[in-house]
Design an enzyme around this catalytic site. Structure first.
Site, PDB file in Angstrom:
ATOM      1  N   GLY A  45       0.770  -1.239   0.000  1.00 38.97           N
ATOM      2  CA  GLY A  45       0.000   0.000   0.000  1.00 38.97           C
ATOM      3  C   GLY A  45       0.796   1.280   0.000  1.00 38.97           C
ATOM      4  CB  VAL A  46       4.295   2.193   0.557  1.00 39.34           C
ATOM      5  CG1 VAL A  46       4.099   1.857   2.012  1.00 39.34           C
ATOM      6  CG2 VAL A  46       5.101   1.108  -0.151  1.00 39.34           C
ATOM      7  CE  LYS A  92       5.779  -3.039  -2.748  1.00 40.10           C
ATOM      8  NZ  LYS A  92       4.775  -2.717  -1.729  1.00 40.10           N
ATOM      9  CB  THR A  93       1.995  -1.341  -8.373  1.00 39.89           C
ATOM     10  OG1 THR A  93       2.306  -2.578  -7.712  1.00 39.89           O
ATOM     11  CG2 THR A  93       1.516  -1.636  -9.779  1.00 39.89           C
ATOM     12  CB  SER A 145      15.433  -5.951  16.427  1.00 38.13           C
ATOM     13  OG  SER A 145      14.108  -6.271  16.055  1.00 38.13           O
ATOM     14  CE  LYS A 195      13.113  -3.176  13.776  1.00 39.06           C
ATOM     15  NZ  LYS A 195      14.347  -3.751  14.355  1.00 39.06           N
TER      16      LYS A 195
END
Length: 778
Positions: free
Chosen positions: A356-357, A359-360, A676, A719
């Site tokens: 959802g950021v 990319k496509t 982490s 993060k």
């Protein structure tokens, strides 16, 4: 005609010659040729006939016409209704063109007569007899020449005239006939003609043998032959174009007109010949036809013209995407290099980030910016190598791989080719598709990409490949080595608000038939929607919630209850119901035995609460929350470190003998793994055992060793964004990750305090509140 040099109209002949003593009908259609005939008829009916060197040439020039021809007389002329002219000519004697007197309206030439050159009479007589013997054999083999014609020729006693008459009856090439016409010496003419007839006899003998073999073959397959002919007749009556034969002709024409390279064209024509011979009812027939159609459908030379304008590309990226400044900068650098080098060679871009950021859509914008066709294939779940390389043609239902299928859809050899979800591929007994992609993404190899179905190599060097991935750790190392990773971490709340206003809300208004005047959204309502109804790195769920609002608004408008809707915080809850999430994960008070960690998942960054409790027992360590092996090992390392430093930490050295310890990570249905969380677990353990609370505003991330050292981690940007969304104000990170702080957006950095540490003692110093409570000491 007593003068050897005369001026005559010239009639160029196409595909035939006229010899002396030869009478022939000619159809004349060219303007210059008709003019030459008319000029000859107006004067003395004499005309000069000479052959063209190239038969297909419509408008010959003097250099295209043989200089030696035949002076002839026009016996008869008839004008036909279609504008052409039919003439009857008789050849008189050989002549040679000395010069062209006129060339504009028609050809007028000055010619000189070429007389026959006599030789020894006895030798000529012997050659005449040999010629007649050879011609008789030729007549017996040829079906075109009758015995009456031979009888007429045999009565001729002039050697030169005999040679010319026999030549006129032979099926010789124009060059061979021209050579005979240019030979003045009768002896040489007779010898040359005997040689030509001997060669023609050999050809006729061979044709006869072939005919006999064909006849034998026809007798064997006579039934099949007649059935095929009947099938052709039926297909013709039904209106089909000669059935399979018509189909073959169409395919041959398409192959000849296509832009495929010569080697591919040769293969296609060879397969077409096989297709023509194979019965239509055979299964192989459809396989061959399918293969030929794929060769025709693929682009071999077609390409779009690149339009790499950096300023225009920057405008397009800024218009279609908000934020992502470093990502857009890297893309513009990439395009600038392509413009300067005029080459597509270089690293394959891999856009990595949570769902959802964008990319496509970024890949689509790149295609838009460089004026190329855009093709996307999804690699998620592919576990068969044949999906990339295709199947062998021998298999039933064989098809080319996804790469060749994509090139067919692209219709050009230089599209922008998006390999979506490249990290979701798997492998099993059917092969490893990621290994097959190595050839596709290697600029040194993809010039000759081999697909099992196509078999012939295909050039992919002009394709701009872009891959997308959610989690690069799932990409095999050799494949990752061929790509340059551009990380897209996610969006801040401010960026999400801008994206919603500029892109998502206008898009949903249009899709749901609403206008800006019918639906408006206040900024505080949009902020509440982002905080309490979505929790993601991207904006996909945000778009879904906006779509839900638009649908509910459309219902109110259509029902007539409201004409204009302004969404405020209160109306938002009425339309979408109670909030789905709590805003942030910050505790209201400092907690003992609870620490907030930061995790990096396949869908972006997230906060992770780690809880520890201890109670009387025999030193048993319990881990719950569906933890992976690495996370369990981090808990063991933290526990061992605390045992080794118990005295310095004001913990009873024998605590592991008197009490059991339980470490739990909430949301137990979700698998969790990674190193982490080491310092977070250690902090929660120390807090529980010492009774000192962990600061509510602090979150931390870092790997721990048995000596208490804090090691660097990955995904700091993701993060940190999750900590910002959760309302955290202080983030403890390994000192080696200090260099990564610059990658965090300015709007996030200004709201956070970063503390860099090398050792767990520093972590405890900043994370724990107050002094040890003796009553809680174990």
């Amino acid at each position: 005609m007593t003068n050897d040099k005369i001026q005559l109209p010239l009639l160029p002949l196409r595909g035939l010659l006229v010899f002396p003593s030869m009478v022939l009908h000619l159809d004349v259609g060219r303007e210059k040729s008709i003019s030459a005939i008319e000029k000859a008829m107006m004067e003395n009916q004499y005309i000069f006939l000479a052959a063209q060197k190239r038969t297909r040439l419509k408008e010959p020039e003097p250099k295209d016409i043989y200089s030696i021809g035949t002076v002839s007389v026009v016996k008869q002329m008839i004008k036909l209704p279609n504008g052409t002219m039919r003439v009857l000519v008789e050849g008189l004697y050989r002549a040679e063109i000395l010069r062209y007197v006129e060339q504009e309206q028609d050809f007028i030439v000055e010619v000189n007569k070429l007389p026959d050159i006599e030789s020894d009479l006895y030798e000529q007589e012997a050659l005449m007899r040999s010629l007649l013997t050879q011609f008789e054999k030729y007549t017996s083999l040829s079906q075109k020449i009758t015995h009456e014609t031979f009888a007429t020729v045999a009565d001729i006693d002039e050697p030169g005239r005999l040679a010319d008459i026999i030549t006129s009856h032979l099926s010789l090439k124009i060059k061979e006939k021209q050579a005979l016409l240019e030979t003045q010496a009768i002896k040489d003419r007779l010898q040359l003609l005997i040689q030509y007839i001997s060669n023609e006899q050999k050809v006729l003998d061979l044709e006869k043998k072939i005919g006999q073999r064909v006849k034998t073959s026809m007798e064997k397959t006579q039934k099949e032959y007649y059935l095929r002919e009947q099938l052709k007749a039926i297909q013709k009556e039904l209106g089909e174009k000669d059935g399979k034969m018509g189909e073959v002709d169409d395919l041959r024409e398409q192959i000849n007109d296509s832009t495929m390279p010569g080697r591919i064209q040769t293969v296609a024509l060879k397969e077409l010949d096989r297709y023509e011979k194979v019965p239509q009812s055979s299964a192989e027939s459809s396989v061959i036809r399918n293969y030929i159609e794929w060769l025709l459908a693929l682009p071999w030379e077609e390409k779009t013209a690149d339009r790499i304008d950096i300023n225009q590309a920057e405008k397009i990226l800024n218009r279609e995407h908000y934020g992502l400044e470093k990502v857009k900068e890297r893309i513009l650098e990439y395009l600038a290099v392509q413009k300067l080098t005029s080459s597509i060679k270089g690293p394959i871009l891999c856009l990595a980030g949570p769902p959802g950021v964008g990319k496509t859509s970024l890949a689509k914008s790149i295609a838009h910016a460089v004026n190329r066709n855009f093709i996307r294939i999804s690699l998620g779940g592919i576990r068969d190598e044949a999906e990339i390389r295709g199947h062998r043609r021998t298999y039933i239902g064989a098809m080319p791989g996804r790469i060749i299928q994509g090139m067919k859809k692209a219709k050009t050899i230089n599209p922008v080719f998006l390999l979506d979800e490249i990290d979701k591929m798997a492998h099993d007994f059917r092969g490893d598709p990621s290994s097959a992609l190595l050839e596709v993404l290697d600029p040194e190899q993809n010039r000759q990409f081999s697909d099992h179905f196509i078999e012939e190599t295909y050039d992919l060097s002009n394709v701009l490949f872009i891959a997308t991935a959610n989690y690069i750790n799932n990409i095999p190392a050799p494949l990752l080595d061929r790509m340059e990773v551009i990380s897209i971490a996610g969006y801040t709340e401010i960026e999400k608000q801008h994206i919603a206003k500029r892109h998502l809300l206008p898009k949903q208004l249009k899709e749901n038939g609403l206008t800006k005047g019918q639906l408006q959204m206040r900024d505080n309502a949009l902020q509440k929607l982002i905080r309490l109804y979505t929790r993601e790195a991207g904006v996909r769920n945000l778009e879904r919630q906006l779509a839900a609002l638009c649908r509910k608004a459309a219902k109110l408008v259509v029902s007539g209850k409201k004409k204009r809707i302004v969404i405020t915080e209160n109306i938002l809850e009425e339309l979408l119901g109670k909030p789905l999430y709590r805003y942030g994960l910050v505790e209201k008070e400092h907690q003992v035995g609870t620490a907030t960690g930061l995790a990096y998942t396949a869908v972006g960054g997230d906060t992770l609460a780690i809880e520890v409790s201890h109670y009387p027992g025999k030193g048993k360590l319990t881990l719950t929350g569906k933890l992976g092996d690495v996370m369990q090992e981090s808990a063991q390392a933290a526990f061992s470190y605390i045992r080794s430093r118990a005295t310095e930490l004001n913990i009873d050295p024998s605590f592991y003998e008197n009490c059991d310890i339980h470490i739990h990570v909430p949301e137990g249905a979700t698998p969790k793994d990674g190193p982490s969380a080491g310092i977070t677990m250690a902090t929660a353990l120390v807090s529980s055992l010492t009774g000192r609370a962990v600061r509510k505003e602090v979150a931390m991330t870092g790997e721990i060793t048995l000596r208490g050292r804090v090691l660097p981690i990955g995904g700091l940007k993701e993060k940190t964004l999750s900590a910002h969304r959760a309302g955290i104000s202080t983030v403890i990170i390994p000192e080696d990750n200090k260099k990564d702080i610059e990658s965090i957006p300015e709007s996030v950095r200004k709201d956070l305090t970063f503390i860099t540490v090398r050792h767990l003692d520093q972590v405890l110093q900043h994370a724990l509140v107050g002094e040890q409570d003796e009553s809680n000491k174990s």
